[in-house]
Design a protein around this motif. Sequence first.
Motif, PDB file in Angstrom:
ATOM      1  N   GLN A   7       0.833  -1.207   0.000  1.00  0.00           N
ATOM      2  CA  GLN A   7       0.000   0.000   0.000  1.00  0.00           C
ATOM      3  C   GLN A   7       0.869   1.259   0.000  1.00  0.00           C
ATOM      4  O   GLN A   7       0.554   2.242  -0.676  1.00  0.00           O
ATOM      5  CB  GLN A   7      -0.921  -0.011   1.229  1.00  0.00           C
ATOM      6  CG  GLN A   7      -2.010  -1.065   1.191  1.00  0.00           C
ATOM      7  CD  GLN A   7      -2.745  -1.184   2.504  1.00  0.00           C
ATOM      8  OE1 GLN A   7      -2.625  -0.318   3.380  1.00  0.00           O
ATOM      9  NE2 GLN A   7      -3.515  -2.245   2.675  1.00  0.00           N
ATOM     10  N   TRP A  11       1.009   4.088  -2.816  1.00  0.00           N
ATOM     11  CA  TRP A  11       0.770   5.487  -2.440  1.00  0.00           C
ATOM     12  C   TRP A  11       1.889   6.382  -2.971  1.00  0.00           C
ATOM     13  O   TRP A  11       1.637   7.470  -3.494  1.00  0.00           O
ATOM     14  CB  TRP A  11       0.687   5.581  -0.919  1.00  0.00           C
ATOM     15  CG  TRP A  11       0.275   6.917  -0.379  1.00  0.00           C
ATOM     16  CD1 TRP A  11      -0.991   7.369  -0.157  1.00  0.00           C
ATOM     17  CD2 TRP A  11       1.147   7.994   0.025  1.00  0.00           C
ATOM     18  NE1 TRP A  11      -0.966   8.651   0.356  1.00  0.00           N
ATOM     19  CE2 TRP A  11       0.340   9.056   0.471  1.00  0.00           C
ATOM     20  CE3 TRP A  11       2.533   8.149   0.044  1.00  0.00           C
ATOM     21  CZ2 TRP A  11       0.861  10.249   0.939  1.00  0.00           C
ATOM     22  CZ3 TRP A  11       3.062   9.354   0.505  1.00  0.00           C
ATOM     23  CH2 TRP A  11       2.230  10.382   0.958  1.00  0.00           C
ATOM     24  N   TYR A 176       1.376  15.144   5.626  1.00  0.00           N
ATOM     25  CA  TYR A 176       0.944  13.753   5.484  1.00  0.00           C
ATOM     26  C   TYR A 176       0.967  13.028   6.830  1.00  0.00           C
ATOM     27  O   TYR A 176       0.099  12.199   7.117  1.00  0.00           O
ATOM     28  CB  TYR A 176       1.840  13.014   4.487  1.00  0.00           C
ATOM     29  CG  TYR A 176       1.772  13.583   3.097  1.00  0.00           C
ATOM     30  CD1 TYR A 176       0.556  13.663   2.416  1.00  0.00           C
ATOM     31  CD2 TYR A 176       2.909  14.055   2.462  1.00  0.00           C
ATOM     32  CE1 TYR A 176       0.493  14.196   1.139  1.00  0.00           C
ATOM     33  CE2 TYR A 176       2.851  14.592   1.188  1.00  0.00           C
ATOM     34  CZ  TYR A 176       1.640  14.667   0.526  1.00  0.00           C
ATOM     35  OH  TYR A 176       1.573  15.201  -0.730  1.00  0.00           O
ATOM     36  N   GLY A 180      -2.459  12.084   8.378  1.00  0.00           N
ATOM     37  CA  GLY A 180      -2.588  10.638   8.473  1.00  0.00           C
ATOM     38  C   GLY A 180      -2.931  10.188   9.875  1.00  0.00           C
ATOM     39  O   GLY A 180      -3.759   9.285  10.076  1.00  0.00           O
ATOM     40  N   GLN A 183      -6.549  11.042  10.548  1.00  0.00           N
ATOM     41  CA  GLN A 183      -7.469  10.185   9.795  1.00  0.00           C
ATOM     42  C   GLN A 183      -7.248   8.697  10.075  1.00  0.00           C
ATOM     43  O   GLN A 183      -7.922   7.853   9.498  1.00  0.00           O
ATOM     44  CB  GLN A 183      -7.284  10.453   8.298  1.00  0.00           C
ATOM     45  CG  GLN A 183      -7.571  11.883   7.885  1.00  0.00           C
ATOM     46  CD  GLN A 183      -7.026  12.220   6.509  1.00  0.00           C
ATOM     47  OE1 GLN A 183      -6.627  11.332   5.744  1.00  0.00           O
ATOM     48  NE2 GLN A 183      -7.015  13.507   6.172  1.00  0.00           N
ATOM     49  N   ARG A 184      -6.271   8.410  10.931  1.00  0.00           N
ATOM     50  CA  ARG A 184      -5.889   7.018  11.219  1.00  0.00           C
ATOM     51  C   ARG A 184      -5.521   6.260   9.942  1.00  0.00           C
ATOM     52  O   ARG A 184      -5.854   5.091   9.765  1.00  0.00           O
ATOM     53  CB  ARG A 184      -7.013   6.284  11.967  1.00  0.00           C
ATOM     54  CG  ARG A 184      -7.321   6.892  13.324  1.00  0.00           C
ATOM     55  CD  ARG A 184      -8.352   6.092  14.085  1.00  0.00           C
ATOM     56  NE  ARG A 184      -8.601   6.683  15.396  1.00  0.00           N
ATOM     57  CZ  ARG A 184      -9.455   6.185  16.290  1.00  0.00           C
ATOM     58  NH1 ARG A 184     -10.143   5.078  16.003  1.00  0.00           N
ATOM     59  NH2 ARG A 184      -9.630   6.771  17.456  1.00  0.00           N
ATOM     60  N   ASP A 185      -4.815   6.986   9.088  1.00  0.00           N
ATOM     61  CA  ASP A 185      -4.365   6.432   7.817  1.00  0.00           C
ATOM     62  C   ASP A 185      -2.876   6.127   7.928  1.00  0.00           C
ATOM     63  O   ASP A 185      -2.023   6.997   7.696  1.00  0.00           O
ATOM     64  CB  ASP A 185      -4.639   7.445   6.696  1.00  0.00           C
ATOM     65  CG  ASP A 185      -4.283   6.907   5.315  1.00  0.00           C
ATOM     66  OD1 ASP A 185      -3.630   5.850   5.230  1.00  0.00           O
ATOM     67  OD2 ASP A 185      -4.645   7.564   4.320  1.00  0.00           O
ATOM     68  N   THR A 187      -0.892   4.331   6.137  1.00  0.00           N
ATOM     69  CA  THR A 187      -0.148   4.416   4.881  1.00  0.00           C
ATOM     70  C   THR A 187       0.328   5.838   4.617  1.00  0.00           C
ATOM     71  O   THR A 187       1.478   6.067   4.223  1.00  0.00           O
ATOM     72  CB  THR A 187      -1.022   3.945   3.708  1.00  0.00           C
ATOM     73  OG1 THR A 187      -1.426   2.593   3.926  1.00  0.00           O
ATOM     74  CG2 THR A 187      -0.267   4.036   2.388  1.00  0.00           C
ATOM     75  N   GLN A 188      -0.559   6.797   4.863  1.00  0.00           N
ATOM     76  CA  GLN A 188      -0.202   8.204   4.659  1.00  0.00           C
ATOM     77  C   GLN A 188       0.872   8.645   5.660  1.00  0.00           C
ATOM     78  O   GLN A 188       1.806   9.374   5.296  1.00  0.00           O
ATOM     79  CB  GLN A 188      -1.439   9.090   4.795  1.00  0.00           C
ATOM     80  CG  GLN A 188      -1.193  10.544   4.445  1.00  0.00           C
ATOM     81  CD  GLN A 188      -2.455  11.393   4.480  1.00  0.00           C
ATOM     82  OE1 GLN A 188      -2.411  12.586   4.197  1.00  0.00           O
ATOM     83  NE2 GLN A 188      -3.578  10.797   4.827  1.00  0.00           N
TER      84      GLN A 188
END
Length: 220
Positions: A7, A11, A176, A180, A183-185, A187-188
Amino acid sequence: MIDLLSQLAAWLTSSGQWAGPEGIAQRLLEHVQYSFLSTIVAALIALPIGLFIGHTGRGAFFAINISGFGRALPTVGVVTLVFLASGLSMTPVYVSLIALAIPVIVTNTYAGMIAIEADTKDAARGMGMTGLQSLWRVEIPLAAPLIMTGLRLAAVQVISTATIAAYVSFGGLGRYIFDGLAQRDLTQVLGGAVLVAGLAVTVDLILAGVNRVLFRHRLT
């Protein structure tokens, strides 16, 4: 773990991720701008201080201890204090990054100056050079490799810390990481961290290469 890495690769290599006002290219440009300006201003402040105390021996204890205190300052704390005083702007970020870069430049410049043998300075005076002529023609050229190392270390530290621009809602690669996390992302977050690390390593290698080219005869 393998899924996360795939991922992350997707990205980082996505063409859409690099385009637009919030794309990697724009964030990278912002990060470089913050880092470059901060390092330049820090150098303009720190180099004269380091050269002065190294050349004259005056104020060395005070300057080095102040540099140590500067290293101990929490960057986010400085950002917060300056933010409360100046409001929402890039000022807190620049102040913090400059404060971070100054100590290492002062210390390395001073170290480069005091590493010059006393006999060399005496020889310069024996040739009739004034103190200023000795500084510019003899001492600075001899101290230049260590001075360059200080600038290199400062630049890498500033690049690694310039993510704090996102802490006060501005851009850069830290965007980022902070977005991230919000947003609990993951990968970011990892993408931002990889980009910051990659930029820091790239600049470090470039400046190390410049250092080797300019001072090859002193490193052999």
